[in-house]
Design a protein around this motif. Structure first.
Motif, PDB file in Angstrom:
ATOM      1  N   LEU A 304      -8.281   9.067 -18.566  1.00 49.58           N
ATOM      2  CA  LEU A 304      -7.952   7.684 -18.210  1.00 49.58           C
ATOM      3  C   LEU A 304      -7.949   6.782 -19.440  1.00 49.58           C
ATOM      4  O   LEU A 304      -7.198   5.801 -19.485  1.00 49.58           O
ATOM      5  CB  LEU A 304      -8.948   7.160 -17.173  1.00 49.58           C
ATOM      6  N   TRP A 305      -8.799   7.097 -20.428  1.00 49.61           N
ATOM      7  CA  TRP A 305      -8.779   6.316 -21.665  1.00 49.61           C
ATOM      8  C   TRP A 305      -7.537   6.641 -22.492  1.00 49.61           C
ATOM      9  O   TRP A 305      -6.925   5.762 -23.099  1.00 49.61           O
ATOM     10  CB  TRP A 305     -10.038   6.584 -22.488  1.00 49.61           C
ATOM     11  N   GLU A 306      -7.183   7.921 -22.508  1.00 46.25           N
ATOM     12  CA  GLU A 306      -6.020   8.349 -23.289  1.00 46.25           C
ATOM     13  C   GLU A 306      -4.706   7.969 -22.613  1.00 46.25           C
ATOM     14  O   GLU A 306      -3.694   7.772 -23.289  1.00 46.25           O
ATOM     15  CB  GLU A 306      -6.074   9.865 -23.504  1.00 46.25           C
ATOM     16  N   ARG A 307      -4.735   7.884 -21.294  1.00 38.87           N
ATOM     17  CA  ARG A 307      -3.531   7.531 -20.519  1.00 38.87           C
ATOM     18  C   ARG A 307      -3.894   6.393 -19.566  1.00 38.87           C
ATOM     19  O   ARG A 307      -4.067   6.593 -18.364  1.00 38.87           O
ATOM     20  CB  ARG A 307      -3.021   8.749 -19.746  1.00 38.87           C
ATOM     21  N   GLN A 308      -3.989   5.215 -20.146  1.00 42.32           N
ATOM     22  CA  GLN A 308      -4.456   4.068 -19.363  1.00 42.32           C
ATOM     23  C   GLN A 308      -3.456   3.637 -18.302  1.00 42.32           C
ATOM     24  O   GLN A 308      -3.823   2.961 -17.342  1.00 42.32           O
ATOM     25  CB  GLN A 308      -4.789   2.911 -20.306  1.00 42.32           C
ATOM     26  N   GLU A 309      -2.198   4.045 -18.462  1.00 45.10           N
ATOM     27  CA  GLU A 309      -1.220   3.756 -17.400  1.00 45.10           C
ATOM     28  C   GLU A 309      -1.584   4.495 -16.117  1.00 45.10           C
ATOM     29  O   GLU A 309      -1.403   3.972 -15.012  1.00 45.10           O
ATOM     30  CB  GLU A 309       0.202   4.137 -17.853  1.00 45.10           C
ATOM     31  N   ILE A 310      -2.151   5.686 -16.246  1.00 44.03           N
ATOM     32  CA  ILE A 310      -2.592   6.443 -15.075  1.00 44.03           C
ATOM     33  C   ILE A 310      -3.790   5.758 -14.428  1.00 44.03           C
ATOM     34  O   ILE A 310      -3.872   5.658 -13.196  1.00 44.03           O
ATOM     35  CB  ILE A 310      -2.925   7.899 -15.465  1.00 44.03           C
ATOM     36  N   ALA A 311      -4.729   5.281 -15.244  1.00 45.82           N
ATOM     37  CA  ALA A 311      -5.898   4.565 -14.717  1.00 45.82           C
ATOM     38  C   ALA A 311      -5.467   3.322 -13.955  1.00 45.82           C
ATOM     39  O   ALA A 311      -5.953   3.045 -12.849  1.00 45.82           O
ATOM     40  CB  ALA A 311      -6.837   4.193 -15.858  1.00 45.82           C
ATOM     41  N   PHE A 312      -4.535   2.578 -14.543  1.00 46.08           N
ATOM     42  CA  PHE A 312      -4.056   1.347 -13.908  1.00 46.08           C
ATOM     43  C   PHE A 312      -3.351   1.651 -12.580  1.00 46.08           C
ATOM     44  O   PHE A 312      -3.615   0.992 -11.564  1.00 46.08           O
ATOM     45  CB  PHE A 312      -3.106   0.613 -14.856  1.00 46.08           C
ATOM     46  N   LEU A 313      -2.482   2.652 -12.573  1.00 51.60           N
ATOM     47  CA  LEU A 313      -1.727   2.972 -11.354  1.00 51.60           C
ATOM     48  C   LEU A 313      -2.635   3.543 -10.267  1.00 51.60           C
ATOM     49  O   LEU A 313      -2.415   3.288  -9.078  1.00 51.60           O
ATOM     50  CB  LEU A 313      -0.600   3.958 -11.679  1.00 51.60           C
ATOM     51  N   LEU A 314      -3.656   4.294 -10.660  1.00 49.85           N
ATOM     52  CA  LEU A 314      -4.619   4.781  -9.670  1.00 49.85           C
ATOM     53  C   LEU A 314      -5.319   3.610  -9.000  1.00 49.85           C
ATOM     54  O   LEU A 314      -5.498   3.591  -7.772  1.00 49.85           O
ATOM     55  CB  LEU A 314      -5.643   5.694 -10.341  1.00 49.85           C
ATOM     56  N   PHE A 315      -5.703   2.615  -9.798  1.00 51.70           N
ATOM     57  CA  PHE A 315      -6.349   1.420  -9.254  1.00 51.70           C
ATOM     58  C   PHE A 315      -5.403   0.670  -8.320  1.00 51.70           C
ATOM     59  O   PHE A 315      -5.776   0.304  -7.194  1.00 51.70           O
ATOM     60  CB  PHE A 315      -6.792   0.505 -10.397  1.00 51.70           C
ATOM     61  N   VAL A 316      -4.162   0.452  -8.759  1.00 51.44           N
ATOM     62  CA  VAL A 316      -3.188  -0.311  -7.965  1.00 51.44           C
ATOM     63  C   VAL A 316      -2.906   0.380  -6.633  1.00 51.44           C
ATOM     64  O   VAL A 316      -2.940  -0.253  -5.564  1.00 51.44           O
ATOM     65  CB  VAL A 316      -1.870  -0.492  -8.749  1.00 51.44           C
ATOM     66  N   PHE A 317      -2.657   1.678  -6.663  1.00 57.13           N
ATOM     67  CA  PHE A 317      -2.289   2.380  -5.436  1.00 57.13           C
ATOM     68  C   PHE A 317      -3.482   2.581  -4.506  1.00 57.13           C
ATOM     69  O   PHE A 317      -3.321   2.669  -3.285  1.00 57.13           O
ATOM     70  CB  PHE A 317      -1.617   3.714  -5.764  1.00 57.13           C
ATOM     71  N   THR A 318      -4.683   2.648  -5.068  1.00 56.45           N
ATOM     72  CA  THR A 318      -5.885   2.698  -4.227  1.00 56.45           C
ATOM     73  C   THR A 318      -6.060   1.381  -3.485  1.00 56.45           C
ATOM     74  O   THR A 318      -6.376   1.360  -2.290  1.00 56.45           O
ATOM     75  CB  THR A 318      -7.130   3.003  -5.070  1.00 56.45           C
ATOM     76  N   VAL A 319      -5.845   0.265  -4.195  1.00 53.57           N
ATOM     77  CA  VAL A 319      -5.920  -1.052  -3.563  1.00 53.57           C
ATOM     78  C   VAL A 319      -4.860  -1.180  -2.471  1.00 53.57           C
ATOM     79  O   VAL A 319      -5.132  -1.683  -1.375  1.00 53.57           O
ATOM     80  CB  VAL A 319      -5.752  -2.178  -4.612  1.00 53.57           C
ATOM     81  N   LEU A 320      -3.641  -0.711  -2.748  1.00 52.95           N
ATOM     82  CA  LEU A 320      -2.576  -0.756  -1.732  1.00 52.95           C
ATOM     83  C   LEU A 320      -2.958   0.070  -0.504  1.00 52.95           C
ATOM     84  O   LEU A 320      -2.655  -0.311   0.628  1.00 52.95           O
ATOM     85  CB  LEU A 320      -1.261  -0.240  -2.323  1.00 52.95           C
ATOM     86  N   GLY A 321      -3.620   1.212  -0.738  1.00 57.90           N
ATOM     87  CA  GLY A 321      -4.096   2.012   0.383  1.00 57.90           C
ATOM     88  C   GLY A 321      -5.158   1.295   1.184  1.00 57.90           C
ATOM     89  O   GLY A 321      -5.212   1.414   2.412  1.00 57.90           O
ATOM     90  N   TYR A 322      -5.988   0.531   0.488  1.00 52.40           N
ATOM     91  CA  TYR A 322      -7.081  -0.203   1.148  1.00 52.40           C
ATOM     92  C   TYR A 322      -6.552  -1.338   2.017  1.00 52.40           C
ATOM     93  O   TYR A 322      -7.056  -1.579   3.119  1.00 52.40           O
ATOM     94  CB  TYR A 322      -8.032  -0.762   0.090  1.00 52.40           C
ATOM     95  N   VAL A 323      -5.527  -2.032   1.532  1.00 47.37           N
ATOM     96  CA  VAL A 323      -5.031  -3.228   2.243  1.00 47.37           C
ATOM     97  C   VAL A 323      -3.705  -2.980   2.952  1.00 47.37           C
ATOM     98  O   VAL A 323      -3.090  -3.899   3.480  1.00 47.37           O
ATOM     99  CB  VAL A 323      -4.861  -4.415   1.271  1.00 47.37           C
ATOM    100  N   GLY A 324      -3.256  -1.711   2.966  1.00 47.81           N
ATOM    101  CA  GLY A 324      -1.902  -1.426   3.422  1.00 47.81           C
ATOM    102  C   GLY A 324      -1.663  -1.429   4.912  1.00 47.81           C
ATOM    103  O   GLY A 324      -0.521  -1.312   5.347  1.00 47.81           O
ATOM    104  N   GLY A 325      -2.708  -1.528   5.721  1.00 42.67           N
ATOM    105  CA  GLY A 325      -2.490  -1.570   7.170  1.00 42.67           C
ATOM    106  C   GLY A 325      -3.296  -0.512   7.897  1.00 42.67           C
ATOM    107  O   GLY A 325      -4.304  -0.003   7.383  1.00 42.67           O
ATOM    108  N   THR A 326      -2.840  -0.155   9.088  1.00 46.52           N
ATOM    109  CA  THR A 326      -3.600   0.757   9.941  1.00 46.52           C
ATOM    110  C   THR A 326      -3.491   2.209   9.494  1.00 46.52           C
ATOM    111  O   THR A 326      -4.398   2.996   9.726  1.00 46.52           O
ATOM    112  CB  THR A 326      -3.114   0.643  11.398  1.00 46.52           C
ATOM    113  N   ASP A 327      -2.388   2.582   8.841  1.00 44.84           N
ATOM    114  CA  ASP A 327      -2.185   3.973   8.429  1.00 44.84           C
ATOM    115  C   ASP A 327      -2.717   4.192   7.014  1.00 44.84           C
ATOM    116  O   ASP A 327      -1.973   4.548   6.092  1.00 44.84           O
ATOM    117  CB  ASP A 327      -0.699   4.335   8.488  1.00 44.84           C
TER     118      ASP A 327
END
Length: 447
Positions: A304-327
């Motif tokens: 994640l330090w070497e590929r911070q774009e992966i760290a950022f996208l993991l965070f973004v998509f996890t948040v989207l999963g959290y707030v994304g609705g019932t599914d």
């Protein structure tokens, strides 16, 4: 083993799994269309009837990519809409699975571990191959195809970051893929932000913080890197996405019939979603490895330090999963699986090469339960009132289908499931961390 042979095995596994679950019943809701699928079905019918401009429910009306594919196949074959949707999604699954295996090649050395990840991806009940037989009008599969293509391109962009000609070429291709992907799933636009972290702007080098001067030098260095490439990284993907959206909305879409506000929905789910529910959803999504994901990430945090774009996208998509609705399971799984499977694979690989291999076999065996390898997906609606005791899943098929999901399930069943997964996760971390071998177990029993 040669890479070509590995891909042949991957595709044979796809065929085998498709045949194995070929007798899965189609969902009964709305005559096989499902819930959201009914909206996509209606849009498909309008496209087939050359209705212009289109109107429909929001936000489904803006996800016209999949209905367009279905309409084209249906018009040029003797298939009905649902069968066309299934075969289009099956094609998407084949492409997606091969893209996933190619993605794993970047990170996981052992081909056996890569194939284990593919088996998990194919055999899990809510994963693409099995769910499309049950619910053919899902649009997520092709949304994930474009998403995973973008992950591959980000990898290439980072690799060629010093070669401007190739860099610009890959960024333009990336921008086009992002734009196309938004026609299938608008959240795909979020991956464009990953380009902003290509140069690893966050430093973990302690010397950077030794003095104000060293910090200032580092900031100036980052500004210099981004100064010339920021327009390319930031503007191109959004320009292409806006152009595609303008063309589609200007020429094909006239109105939506039901109001929907993303921001209002986001705020509502932030306040209503509970952490236990989200943890349960993670366990349902990734089985026995769900709660081990943070541990595996911590052990391999250098990536994640070497590929911070992966760290950022993991965070973004996890948040989207959290707030994304019932599914939650569907949204979380179909957006995070390229990253999460890398860390699960690395964790499995480390266990495989250690004295804890015995525990890995046990985990993989237990994982057949939450993956529901031995049972079809129960149909819905159902008149049954039966609710079996959960053992990492609801065993059998004689229960309400929606009970398989954290948001729709019985709270007591979800609590029991979460406790089971937590116990297994803590036990796994103890065995891995303290390097408990079979020899240690035997000595403990003898004493």
């Amino acid at each position: 083993m040669k890479i070509r042979v590995e891909f042949i095995i991957v595709n044979l596994l796809i065929v085998f799994t498709a045949i194995l679950y070929n007798n899965q019943e189609r969902i009964k809701i709305n005559d096989g269309k499902g819930w959201d699928g009914s909206s996509y079905y209606a849009i498909t019918e309008k496209i087939m009837d050359d209705v212009e401009p289109l109107s429909g429910e929001y936000p489904f009306i803006y996800r016209v990519g999949f209905p367009c594919l279905v309409a084209c196949v249906t018009n040029y074959t003797n298939l009905n809409i649902l069968d066309s949707a299934y075969y289009i999604n099956l094609t998407g699954v084949i492409i997606l699975t091969n893209l996933l295996y190619a993605w794993l090649l970047y990170f996981i050395k052992n081909y056996k571990i890569r194939l284990v990840i593919i088996l998990m991806f194919l055999f899990t009940w809510h994963a693409p191959l099995r769910i499309i037989k049950f619910y053919p009008m899902l649009t997520d599969i092709w949304g994930s195809v474009w998403l995973l293509l973008c992950f591959h391109l980000i990898y290439k962009i980072k690799h060629y970051s010093t070669n401007k000609r190739r860099l610009y070429a890959f960024v333009i291709i990336f921008s086009i893929i992002v734009a196309i992907g938004t026609l299938f799933r608008e959240s795909n636009l979020a991956i464009a932000l990953g380009l902003l972290f290509i140069f690893n702007p966050l430093s973990y080098n302690k010397s950077v913080f030794d003095s104000p001067k060293s910090m200032l030098n580092y900031i100036q260095k980052m500004i210099h890197k981004y100064k010339t490439l920021m327009p390319v990284f930031f503007i191109f993907p959004f320009i292409f996405a806006l152009i595609i959206k303008y063309i589609v909305t200007k020429n094909f879409i006239t109105e939506h019939t039901i109001g929907y506000a993303y921001f209002d929905s986001l705020i509502r789910w932030i306040y209503t979603r509970s952490l236990p529910e989200f943890l349960t959803a993670t366990c349902i999504s990734y089985g026995v490895f769900g709660l081990l994901i943070p541990y595996f990430i911590w052990k391999h945090r250098s990536i994640l330090w070497e590929r911070q774009e992966i760290a950022f996208l993991l965070f973004v998509f996890t948040v989207l999963g959290y707030v994304g609705g019932t599914d939650t399971e569907r949204i979380l799984y179909m957006s995070t699986f390229p990253i999460v499977f890398v860390f699960i694979g690395l964790g499995i690989e480390k266990m495989y090469n250690s004295e804890q291999r015995w525990w890995l076999w046990i985990l993989l065996l237990i994982n057949t339960l939450p993956a529901r390898v031995f049972w079809y997906i129960p149909n819905t609606p159902s008149v049954t009132n039966n609710t079996p005791y959960p053992i990492f899943t609801l065993l059998g098929t004689d229960f309400q289908y929606l009970y398989l999901y954290s948001h729709h399930g019985n709270w007591l069943l979800n609590l029991l499931l979460l406790i089971e997964f937590l116990i297994l996760a803590f036990l796994s971390i103890f065995i891995i961390h303290y390097k408990v071998s079979l020899k240690d177990i035997k000595q403990f029993i003898i004493q």
